[in-house]
Design a protein around this motif. Structure first.
Motif, short mmCIF file in Angstrom:
data_model
loop_
_atom_site.label_atom_id
_atom_site.label_comp_id
_atom_site.label_asym_id
_atom_site.label_seq_id
_atom_site.Cartn_x
_atom_site.Cartn_y
_atom_site.Cartn_z
N LEU A 18 42.36 45.37 23.50
CA LEU A 18 42.86 44.23 22.73
C LEU A 18 42.62 42.91 23.45
O LEU A 18 42.27 41.91 22.85
CB LEU A 18 44.35 44.41 22.44
CG LEU A 18 45.01 43.34 21.58
CD1 LEU A 18 44.38 43.33 20.19
CD2 LEU A 18 46.51 43.58 21.47
N THR A 19 42.80 42.90 24.76
CA THR A 19 42.61 41.68 25.55
C THR A 19 41.48 41.83 26.54
O THR A 19 41.42 41.09 27.52
CB THR A 19 43.92 41.32 26.30
OG1 THR A 19 44.26 42.42 27.18
CG2 THR A 19 45.06 41.09 25.35
N HIS A 20 40.59 42.78 26.32
CA HIS A 20 39.49 43.03 27.24
C HIS A 20 38.35 42.07 26.93
O HIS A 20 37.38 42.42 26.26
CB HIS A 20 39.04 44.48 27.12
CG HIS A 20 38.15 44.91 28.25
ND1 HIS A 20 38.14 46.18 28.76
CD2 HIS A 20 37.24 44.22 28.98
CE1 HIS A 20 37.27 46.27 29.74
NE2 HIS A 20 36.70 45.09 29.89
N HIS A 90 28.15 43.44 25.99
CA HIS A 90 29.56 43.73 26.24
C HIS A 90 29.83 45.22 26.03
O HIS A 90 29.30 45.83 25.10
CB HIS A 90 30.45 42.89 25.31
CG HIS A 90 30.29 41.42 25.50
ND1 HIS A 90 30.78 40.76 26.60
CD2 HIS A 90 29.67 40.47 24.74
CE1 HIS A 90 30.49 39.47 26.51
NE2 HIS A 90 29.81 39.28 25.39
N THR A 91 30.66 45.76 26.89
CA THR A 91 30.94 47.19 26.84
C THR A 91 32.07 47.54 25.91
O THR A 91 32.16 48.67 25.42
CB THR A 91 31.27 47.71 28.26
OG1 THR A 91 32.41 46.99 28.77
CG2 THR A 91 30.09 47.50 29.20
N THR A 92 32.97 46.59 25.65
CA THR A 92 34.15 46.88 24.82
C THR A 92 34.21 45.92 23.65
O THR A 92 34.43 44.73 23.83
CB THR A 92 35.44 46.77 25.66
OG1 THR A 92 35.33 47.61 26.80
CG2 THR A 92 36.63 47.20 24.83
N LEU A 93 34.01 46.43 22.45
CA LEU A 93 34.05 45.62 21.24
C LEU A 93 34.83 46.37 20.16
O LEU A 93 34.71 47.60 20.04
CB LEU A 93 32.64 45.32 20.73
CG LEU A 93 31.77 44.38 21.58
CD1 LEU A 93 30.35 44.38 21.07
CD2 LEU A 93 32.34 42.97 21.57
N HIS A 94 35.59 45.61 19.35
CA HIS A 94 36.33 46.23 18.25
C HIS A 94 35.38 46.69 17.16
O HIS A 94 35.57 47.71 16.53
CB HIS A 94 37.36 45.26 17.67
CG HIS A 94 38.45 44.92 18.64
ND1 HIS A 94 39.36 45.85 19.07
CD2 HIS A 94 38.78 43.75 19.26
CE1 HIS A 94 40.21 45.27 19.91
NE2 HIS A 94 39.88 44.00 20.04
N THR A 95 34.35 45.90 16.91
CA THR A 95 33.36 46.21 15.88
C THR A 95 32.02 45.63 16.31
O THR A 95 31.97 44.62 17.01
CB THR A 95 33.77 45.64 14.51
OG1 THR A 95 32.72 45.85 13.58
CG2 THR A 95 34.04 44.15 14.59
#
Length: 238
Positions: A18-20, A90-95
């Motif tokens: 969420l905050t990454h 980026h390694t961390t994405l919501h979508t």
């Protein structure tokens, strides 16, 4: 024994993202913008806090508009299906989709709605004195700078392109204007009835639509009540 078996075959772990927010290592500007890009989360947390402690119908409606705005953003992303710039950066994405930017859309919804609230909903405040107008203008400039900073941060950090941020802002502004007038013309006349519902009275939900400046009203009422109680307490002590 069970613990040893779990350790011998560890599962694939994922972080709560969420905050990454990622930024280039050693980039001070990127580090600062990464924190700025978290402001939409602060806005949502602030609304939940206000609703819990104030329980005012207009605030609840404002928050409902933010949720609707996020829902529209999700729909638009899955309609356009435009990828983010620099795929894989980026390694961390919501979508994986970036059109339109949800951060930009949320912030511009919030800012435009707040502008309209300040200059239309509170137009009767203190007979529009110079000091009253000054703090509104200052607050408006701060909010505008905040929205621009969040929008720029999403481009700088390579989460979105300029067009994705721009159209996110356009969508947020449009929905913010529509939701404000829908609240004023449709929902506000219903607020007195909603506030009179038994469930609203149970949860202390209130309607302050007829009070132009709720801050000034609460301040004067609280100060007057505190003085009365202090006066009564002093009389009892004598």
């Amino acid at each position: 024994m069970a613990l040893e078996e779990q350790c011998s075959a560890p599962p694939q772990w994922r972080s709560v993202s969420l905050t990454h927010v990622e930024f280039p290592e050693g980039d001070l500007t990127g580090h600062m913008l990464a924190y700025i890009s978290l402001l939409p989360i602060a806005v949502l947390v602030g609304f939940v806090t206000l609703i819990v402690f104030k329980r005012e119908l207009h605030t609840i409606s404002f928050f409902g508009g933010l949720i609707l705005n996020e829902g529209v953003n999700w729909v638009l992303k899955h309609i356009f299906r435009e990828p983010r710039p620099c795929a894989g950066a980026h390694t961390t994405l919501h979508t994986e989709y970036g059109m339109p930017s949800s951060h930009s859309q949320l912030m511009w919804f919030f800012v435009v709605y707040f502008f309209l609230f300040l200059y239309l909903r509170m137009h009767q405040t203190n007979n529009a004195r110079c000091v009253d107008l000054l703090w509104r203008h200052i607050l408006s400039i701060i909010l505008l700078g905040t929205a621009l900073s969040v929008s720029y941060s999403r481009v700088y950090l390579l989460y979105h392109s300029w067009s994705q941020v721009f159209y996110g802002g356009v969508a947020g502004c449009t929905i913010g204007i529509m939701w404000f007038f829908f609240t004023q013309e449709v929902l506000t006349p219903l607020f007195p009835k909603i506030a009179a519902w038994p469930i609203s009275e149970y949860f202390l939900v209130r309607d302050t639509s007829l009070i132009p400046n709720i801050l000034w009203f609460e301040y004067t009422v609280t100060r007057s009540e505190a003085r009365n109680r202090q006066r009564k307490l002093g009389t009892k002590l004598q």
